[in-house]
Design a protein around this motif. Structure first.
Motif, PDB file in Angstrom:
ATOM      1  N   ASP A   1      -5.016  -6.396  -4.978  1.00 33.59           N
ATOM      2  CA  ASP A   1      -5.777  -5.164  -4.801  1.00 33.59           C
ATOM      3  C   ASP A   1      -4.999  -4.129  -4.001  1.00 33.59           C
ATOM      4  O   ASP A   1      -5.286  -2.935  -4.078  1.00 33.59           O
ATOM      5  CB  ASP A   1      -7.122  -5.455  -4.126  1.00 33.59           C
ATOM      6  CG  ASP A   1      -8.175  -4.411  -4.468  1.00 33.59           C
ATOM      7  OD1 ASP A   1      -8.093  -3.846  -5.589  1.00 33.59           O
ATOM      8  OD2 ASP A   1      -9.051  -4.151  -3.643  1.00 33.59           O
TER       9      ASP A   1
ATOM     10  N   GLY B   1      -2.108  -3.408  -4.672  1.00 36.30           N
ATOM     11  CA  GLY B   1      -1.264  -2.735  -5.641  1.00 36.30           C
ATOM     12  C   GLY B   1      -0.208  -3.602  -6.278  1.00 36.30           C
ATOM     13  O   GLY B   1       0.557  -3.132  -7.124  1.00 36.30           O
TER      14      GLY B   1
ATOM     15  N   TYR C   1     -17.807  -1.994  -9.813  1.00 44.03           N
ATOM     16  CA  TYR C   1     -17.095  -0.862  -9.210  1.00 44.03           C
ATOM     17  C   TYR C   1     -16.718   0.165 -10.281  1.00 44.03           C
ATOM     18  O   TYR C   1     -16.897   1.377 -10.097  1.00 44.03           O
ATOM     19  CB  TYR C   1     -15.805  -1.333  -8.525  1.00 44.03           C
ATOM     20  CG  TYR C   1     -15.998  -2.151  -7.274  1.00 44.03           C
ATOM     21  CD1 TYR C   1     -17.196  -2.138  -6.569  1.00 44.03           C
ATOM     22  CD2 TYR C   1     -14.962  -2.943  -6.790  1.00 44.03           C
ATOM     23  CE1 TYR C   1     -17.352  -2.894  -5.422  1.00 44.03           C
ATOM     24  CE2 TYR C   1     -15.108  -3.700  -5.639  1.00 44.03           C
ATOM     25  CZ  TYR C   1     -16.303  -3.672  -4.956  1.00 44.03           C
ATOM     26  OH  TYR C   1     -16.441  -4.418  -3.815  1.00 44.03           O
TER      27      TYR C   1
ATOM     28  N   TYR D   1     -15.664  -6.200  -9.800  1.00 47.00           N
ATOM     29  CA  TYR D   1     -14.813  -5.092 -10.229  1.00 47.00           C
ATOM     30  C   TYR D   1     -15.406  -4.330 -11.414  1.00 47.00           C
ATOM     31  O   TYR D   1     -15.224  -3.112 -11.529  1.00 47.00           O
ATOM     32  CB  TYR D   1     -13.401  -5.593 -10.548  1.00 47.00           C
ATOM     33  CG  TYR D   1     -12.552  -5.682  -9.310  1.00 47.00           C
ATOM     34  CD1 TYR D   1     -11.861  -4.573  -8.845  1.00 47.00           C
ATOM     35  CD2 TYR D   1     -12.483  -6.864  -8.587  1.00 47.00           C
ATOM     36  CE1 TYR D   1     -11.103  -4.639  -7.692  1.00 47.00           C
ATOM     37  CE2 TYR D   1     -11.726  -6.942  -7.429  1.00 47.00           C
ATOM     38  CZ  TYR D   1     -11.039  -5.837  -6.989  1.00 47.00           C
ATOM     39  OH  TYR D   1     -10.294  -5.897  -5.838  1.00 47.00           O
TER      40      TYR D   1
ATOM     41  N   THR E   1      -8.795   2.159  -7.499  1.00 48.17           N
ATOM     42  CA  THR E   1      -7.908   1.263  -6.764  1.00 48.17           C
ATOM     43  C   THR E   1      -6.939   0.633  -7.760  1.00 48.17           C
ATOM     44  O   THR E   1      -7.085   0.772  -8.980  1.00 48.17           O
ATOM     45  CB  THR E   1      -8.693   0.146  -6.054  1.00 48.17           C
ATOM     46  OG1 THR E   1      -9.277  -0.707  -7.057  1.00 48.17           O
ATOM     47  CG2 THR E   1      -9.789   0.715  -5.166  1.00 48.17           C
TER      48      THR E   1
ATOM     49  N   ASN F   1       1.141   4.001  -3.071  1.00 49.24           N
ATOM     50  CA  ASN F   1       0.729   5.388  -2.874  1.00 49.24           C
ATOM     51  C   ASN F   1       1.819   6.369  -3.263  1.00 49.24           C
ATOM     52  O   ASN F   1       1.541   7.542  -3.557  1.00 49.24           O
ATOM     53  CB  ASN F   1       0.334   5.631  -1.412  1.00 49.24           C
ATOM     54  CG  ASN F   1      -0.982   4.984  -1.056  1.00 49.24           C
ATOM     55  OD1 ASN F   1      -1.818   4.742  -1.923  1.00 49.24           O
ATOM     56  ND2 ASN F   1      -1.184   4.700   0.226  1.00 49.24           N
TER      57      ASN F   1
ATOM     58  N   HIS G   1       0.833  -1.206   0.000  1.00 48.56           N
ATOM     59  CA  HIS G   1       0.000   0.000   0.000  1.00 48.56           C
ATOM     60  C   HIS G   1       0.864   1.252   0.000  1.00 48.56           C
ATOM     61  O   HIS G   1       0.623   2.197  -0.758  1.00 48.56           O
ATOM     62  CB  HIS G   1      -0.920   0.017   1.222  1.00 48.56           C
ATOM     63  CG  HIS G   1      -2.192  -0.755   1.050  1.00 48.56           C
ATOM     64  ND1 HIS G   1      -3.148  -0.416   0.121  1.00 48.56           N
ATOM     65  CD2 HIS G   1      -2.672  -1.837   1.717  1.00 48.56           C
ATOM     66  CE1 HIS G   1      -4.155  -1.263   0.210  1.00 48.56           C
ATOM     67  NE2 HIS G   1      -3.894  -2.139   1.158  1.00 48.56           N
TER      68      HIS G   1
ATOM     69  N   GLU H   1      -8.783  -1.797 -10.100  1.00 44.48           N
ATOM     70  CA  GLU H   1      -9.682  -1.064 -10.992  1.00 44.48           C
ATOM     71  C   GLU H   1      -8.879  -0.413 -12.114  1.00 44.48           C
ATOM     72  O   GLU H   1      -9.285  -0.432 -13.274  1.00 44.48           O
ATOM     73  CB  GLU H   1     -10.456  -0.006 -10.204  1.00 44.48           C
ATOM     74  CG  GLU H   1     -11.509  -0.568  -9.282  1.00 44.48           C
ATOM     75  CD  GLU H   1     -12.057   0.455  -8.311  1.00 44.48           C
ATOM     76  OE1 GLU H   1     -12.990   0.121  -7.557  1.00 44.48           O
ATOM     77  OE2 GLU H   1     -11.549   1.605  -8.288  1.00 44.48           O
TER      78      GLU H   1
ATOM     79  N   SER I   1     -11.007   8.476  -9.124  1.00 43.47           N
ATOM     80  CA  SER I   1     -10.072   7.779  -8.240  1.00 43.47           C
ATOM     81  C   SER I   1     -10.274   6.269  -8.379  1.00 43.47           C
ATOM     82  O   SER I   1     -11.392   5.769  -8.241  1.00 43.47           O
ATOM     83  CB  SER I   1     -10.301   8.211  -6.786  1.00 43.47           C
ATOM     84  OG  SER I   1      -9.459   7.492  -5.913  1.00 43.47           O
TER      85      SER I   1
END
Length: 225
Positions: free
Chosen positions: A93, A95, A197, A194, A152, A70, A66, A155, A150
């Motif tokens: 998920d 990353g 989403y 997904y 994830t 980021n 994570h 996504e 935005s």
């Protein structure tokens, strides 16, 4: 100069094997046996790829993943002894770009490292567009019209696949292989979740649907009929 790879893994035997093999392949290799030190090394050396263990002392691999995601778009290959679907989904998920279960074949790991590095070089700086939807692969930023979206990590990966293959019907099997890298078999509702989403985020202002369902086959990015 060859790419730099950071290994964050607490099994010193695996670290030795990976360092020897990667160095032999010509890569510069750094390593750390815990998450916090691994993050410090990532900040200091700016690696081109990170090989990350899921189970680490102190800060675990998911937290490290994570944090890295980021801060940077560095490719992350996650290693773990866990083979459960939920663990794979969590890692991806968070990353991670790819996922390997221990014990692994060294040649396969090296092939995945090469593939991730090639993809990074090919994708750098590309801006994809379809209708009023754009995706900047250098910043991983999506927008529709003047609205920023935005996403994830998963996504983003899913939308990027559609954006690279507009108006092409993508089968469920192809999407699983390209985005998740695994055959989810009976757990295929992960894809439907997904897609839902993504649609919610792309259509939040009432915009026309772009991701269309092809029943019994898969999905396609195209204009609403």
């Amino acid at each position: 100069m060859k790419e730099r790879i950071l290994i964050i893994e607490d099994d010193e035997g695996i670290v030795r094997i990976l360092k020897r093999a990667l160095t032999y392949e010509g890569y510069q290799v750094d390593s750390s046996i815990d998450g916090e030190e691994g993050l410090k090394q990532a900040h200091a050396h700016q690696p081109d790829l990170v090989i990350l263990d899921l189970m680490l002392p102190g800060m675990d691999g998911l937290d490290v993943c994570h944090r890295l995601r980021n801060e940077t778009n560095v490719p992350i290959l996650m290693l773990t002894a866990r083979d459960a679907l939920l663990d794979r989904v969590k890692g991806l998920d968070a990353g991670a770009d790819d996922y390997m279960v221990k014990p692994f074949e060294l040649e396969e790991l090296l092939a995945r490292v090469r593939a991730l590095l090639r993809r990074t070089q090919a994708d750098r700086g590309a801006v994809l567009a379809f209708q009023d939807l754009t995706l900047d692969t250098s910043t991983r930023q999506a927008s529709r019209g003047n609205r920023t979206i935005s996403l994830t990590a998963k996504e983003y990966d899913l939308l990027e696949l559609f954006m690279r293959h507009p108006r092409q019907v993508l089968t469920r099997e192809m999407i699983f292989d390209r985005v998740w890298g695994y055959d989810f078999g009976g757990e295929s509702n992960v894809l439907d979740v997904y897609i839902r989403y993504l649609r919610q985020k792309l259509e939040i202002k009432g915009e026309p649907r772009l991701i269309q369902t092809i029943r019994g086959v898969g999905y396609v990015l195209r204009e609403t009929p």
